[in-house]
Design a protein around this motif. Structure first.
Motif, PDB file in Angstrom:
ATOM      1  N   MET A 237       0.398  -1.504   0.327  1.00 33.35           N
ATOM      2  CA  MET A 237       0.388  -0.347   0.335  1.00 33.35           C
ATOM      3  C   MET A 237       0.603   0.806  -0.400  1.00 33.35           C
ATOM      4  O   MET A 237       1.973   1.311   1.203  1.00 33.35           O
ATOM      5  N   LEU A 238       0.633   2.275  -0.406  1.00 39.11           N
ATOM      6  CA  LEU A 238       0.967   3.602  -0.709  1.00 39.11           C
ATOM      7  C   LEU A 238       1.095   4.190   0.927  1.00 39.11           C
ATOM      8  O   LEU A 238      -0.368   3.855   1.054  1.00 39.11           O
ATOM      9  N   MET A 239       1.147   5.261   1.158  1.00 44.87           N
ATOM     10  CA  MET A 239       1.740   5.539   2.281  1.00 44.87           C
ATOM     11  C   MET A 239       0.196   6.816   2.392  1.00 44.87           C
ATOM     12  O   MET A 239       0.362   7.242   0.738  1.00 44.87           O
ATOM     13  N   PRO A 240       0.063   7.162   2.951  1.00 47.07           N
ATOM     14  CA  PRO A 240      -1.242   8.274   3.282  1.00 47.07           C
ATOM     15  C   PRO A 240      -1.146   9.602   2.503  1.00 47.07           C
ATOM     16  O   PRO A 240       0.421  10.047   2.816  1.00 47.07           O
ATOM     17  N   GLY A 241      -1.295   9.983   1.919  1.00 42.99           N
ATOM     18  CA  GLY A 241      -1.810  11.239   1.065  1.00 42.99           C
ATOM     19  C   GLY A 241      -0.256  11.037  -0.324  1.00 42.99           C
ATOM     20  O   GLY A 241      -0.478  11.690  -1.117  1.00 42.99           O
ATOM     21  N   MET A 242      -0.475  10.131  -0.581  1.00 42.66           N
ATOM     22  CA  MET A 242       0.363   9.499  -1.945  1.00 42.66           C
ATOM     23  C   MET A 242      -0.043   9.501  -2.976  1.00 42.66           C
ATOM     24  O   MET A 242      -1.397   8.837  -3.268  1.00 42.66           O
ATOM     25  N   LEU A 243       0.279   9.720  -4.274  1.00 43.21           N
ATOM     26  CA  LEU A 243      -0.272  10.100  -5.512  1.00 43.21           C
ATOM     27  C   LEU A 243      -0.208   8.814  -6.405  1.00 43.21           C
ATOM     28  O   LEU A 243       0.763   7.854  -6.005  1.00 43.21           O
ATOM     29  N   SER A 244      -1.017   8.303  -6.923  1.00 41.36           N
ATOM     30  CA  SER A 244      -1.815   7.307  -7.660  1.00 41.36           C
ATOM     31  C   SER A 244      -0.689   6.968  -8.430  1.00 41.36           C
ATOM     32  O   SER A 244      -0.619   8.560  -9.402  1.00 41.36           O
ATOM     33  N   ASP A 245      -1.061   6.224  -9.862  1.00 41.54           N
ATOM     34  CA  ASP A 245       0.041   6.510 -10.671  1.00 41.54           C
ATOM     35  C   ASP A 245      -0.821   7.516 -11.884  1.00 41.54           C
ATOM     36  O   ASP A 245      -0.219   8.211 -12.443  1.00 41.54           O
ATOM     37  N   ALA A 246      -2.340   7.408 -11.236  1.00 43.15           N
ATOM     38  CA  ALA A 246      -2.908   8.342 -12.354  1.00 43.15           C
ATOM     39  C   ALA A 246      -2.679  10.210 -11.927  1.00 43.15           C
ATOM     40  O   ALA A 246      -2.983  10.750 -12.579  1.00 43.15           O
ATOM     41  N   GLN A 247      -2.756  10.107 -10.559  1.00 42.31           N
ATOM     42  CA  GLN A 247      -2.029  10.946 -10.353  1.00 42.31           C
ATOM     43  C   GLN A 247      -1.051  12.351 -11.085  1.00 42.31           C
ATOM     44  O   GLN A 247      -0.752  13.067 -11.776  1.00 42.31           O
ATOM     45  N   MET A 248      -0.029  10.815 -10.490  1.00 44.38           N
ATOM     46  CA  MET A 248       0.939  11.294 -11.386  1.00 44.38           C
ATOM     47  C   MET A 248       1.581  11.164 -12.573  1.00 44.38           C
ATOM     48  O   MET A 248       1.624  12.309 -12.886  1.00 44.38           O
ATOM     49  N   GLN A 249       0.839  10.477 -13.583  1.00 42.05           N
ATOM     50  CA  GLN A 249       0.114  10.799 -15.087  1.00 42.05           C
ATOM     51  C   GLN A 249      -0.205  12.324 -15.345  1.00 42.05           C
ATOM     52  O   GLN A 249       0.231  12.642 -16.111  1.00 42.05           O
ATOM     53  N   GLU A 250      -0.926  12.545 -14.463  1.00 40.89           N
ATOM     54  CA  GLU A 250      -1.951  13.556 -14.821  1.00 40.89           C
ATOM     55  C   GLU A 250      -0.589  14.924 -14.326  1.00 40.89           C
ATOM     56  O   GLU A 250      -0.942  15.399 -15.089  1.00 40.89           O
ATOM     57  N   LEU A 251      -0.166  15.137 -13.101  1.00 43.33           N
ATOM     58  CA  LEU A 251       0.570  15.939 -12.945  1.00 43.33           C
ATOM     59  C   LEU A 251       1.835  16.201 -13.971  1.00 43.33           C
ATOM     60  O   LEU A 251       2.585  17.511 -15.082  1.00 43.33           O
ATOM     61  N   ASP A 252       2.505  14.592 -14.459  1.00 39.03           N
ATOM     62  CA  ASP A 252       4.152  14.700 -15.408  1.00 39.03           C
ATOM     63  C   ASP A 252       2.904  15.341 -16.714  1.00 39.03           C
ATOM     64  O   ASP A 252       4.089  16.083 -17.430  1.00 39.03           O
ATOM     65  N   ALA A 253       1.923  15.151 -17.177  1.00 42.69           N
ATOM     66  CA  ALA A 253       1.152  15.589 -18.581  1.00 42.69           C
ATOM     67  C   ALA A 253       0.977  16.781 -18.494  1.00 42.69           C
ATOM     68  O   ALA A 253       0.730  17.917 -19.565  1.00 42.69           O
ATOM     69  N   ALA A 254       0.718  17.709 -17.191  1.00 41.11           N
ATOM     70  CA  ALA A 254      -0.125  19.472 -17.293  1.00 41.11           C
ATOM     71  C   ALA A 254       1.862  20.098 -17.148  1.00 41.11           C
ATOM     72  O   ALA A 254       2.904  19.927 -17.233  1.00 41.11           O
ATOM     73  N   ARG A 255       0.864  21.062 -18.113  1.00 44.58           N
ATOM     74  CA  ARG A 255       2.264  22.945 -18.323  1.00 44.58           C
ATOM     75  C   ARG A 255       2.058  23.494 -17.318  1.00 44.58           C
ATOM     76  O   ARG A 255       0.056  24.107 -17.875  1.00 44.58           O
ATOM     77  N   ASP A 256       2.785  24.817 -17.499  1.00 37.70           N
ATOM     78  CA  ASP A 256       2.108  26.307 -16.656  1.00 37.70           C
ATOM     79  C   ASP A 256       1.752  25.590 -15.903  1.00 37.70           C
ATOM     80  O   ASP A 256       1.441  25.760 -14.820  1.00 37.70           O
ATOM     81  N   ALA A 257       0.444  26.786 -15.893  1.00 37.31           N
ATOM     82  CA  ALA A 257      -1.066  27.078 -15.134  1.00 37.31           C
ATOM     83  C   ALA A 257      -1.007  26.382 -14.655  1.00 37.31           C
ATOM     84  O   ALA A 257      -1.642  25.682 -13.550  1.00 37.31           O
TER      85      ALA A 257
END
Length: 204
Positions: free
Chosen positions: A116-136
């Motif tokens: 299990m991931l520790m509390p608050g850690m991002l899921s793979d989907a959230q990490m992918q969403e963040l990595d795809a984002a740019r600028d604002a």
């Protein structure tokens, strides 16, 4: 007679230092014993910090604002140092020392072993969403996700201190207390940044 004269190789400076630290750790633990929950907290927080560092290192390449980049530099510097401290604490006590990687922890729940991931850690989907984002959009997602991440760290501290016998070790107590104060303060700062820089209003 010296160790070399008796046929033992002389200890290197690092080996001597490590043995001194280990002896001090044993003495500290005899006075203020650590428990399994302390070990689990330190091991889990290494993984937790490692993910925050991965997220923060994306700031320069993902068009983050100057304010978010400054925050990310602070997170990288502080949490890299803290990972070293946690790894040394575990090493001195002969415990398993995890690599600084954002991976799930193996836990036993209701007699079953699961990762299990520790509390608050991002899921793979959230990490992918963040990595795809740019600028604002990167700023907005980074702040929202790092607030989630920090709240998870604060909850880990609360769980540690709520566990019988945990948090008595001097270094664990100081480190966990610092995490609680520092990350709670940073949550308030990030909430203000999120409101001001993305929504265009000042948080109260």
């Amino acid at each position: 007679a010296s160790g070399a004269a008796q046929g033992r190789p002389p200890q290197s400076g690092k080996a001597v230092r490590d043995s001194v630290y280990a002896a001090k750790a044993r003495a500290d633990s005899a006075r203020l014993p650590y428990v399994e929950a302390d070990v689990f907290f330190m091991q889990g927080m290494i993984s937790h910090h490692a993910q925050a560092i991965v997220m923060a290192k994306w700031a320069p390449t993902h068009g983050a604002s100057a304010q978010v980049r400054t925050l990310c530099e602070r997170i990288i510097n502080a949490q890299t140092d803290e990972i070293g401290l946690m790894q040394q604490w575990l090493r001195d006590r002969g415990q398993t020392v995890p690599e600084a990687k954002p991976v799930p922890m193996r836990m036993k729940m209701n007699g079953m072993v699961m990762d299990m991931l520790m509390p608050g850690m991002l899921s793979d989907a959230q990490m992918q969403e963040l990595d795809a984002a740019r600028d604002a959009e990167f700023d907005r997602l980074f702040l929202r996700f790092m607030i989630q991440h920090h709240r998870g760290a604060v909850s880990m501290v609360k769980e540690l201190f709520a566990t019988d016998g945990a948090g008595q070790d001097e270094l664990v107590f100081k480190f966990a207390s610092d995490v609680n104060v520092d990350q709670t303060t940073e949550i308030a700062r990030m909430e203000d940044m999120l409101a001001r820089t993305v929504l265009g209003v000042r948080a109260p």
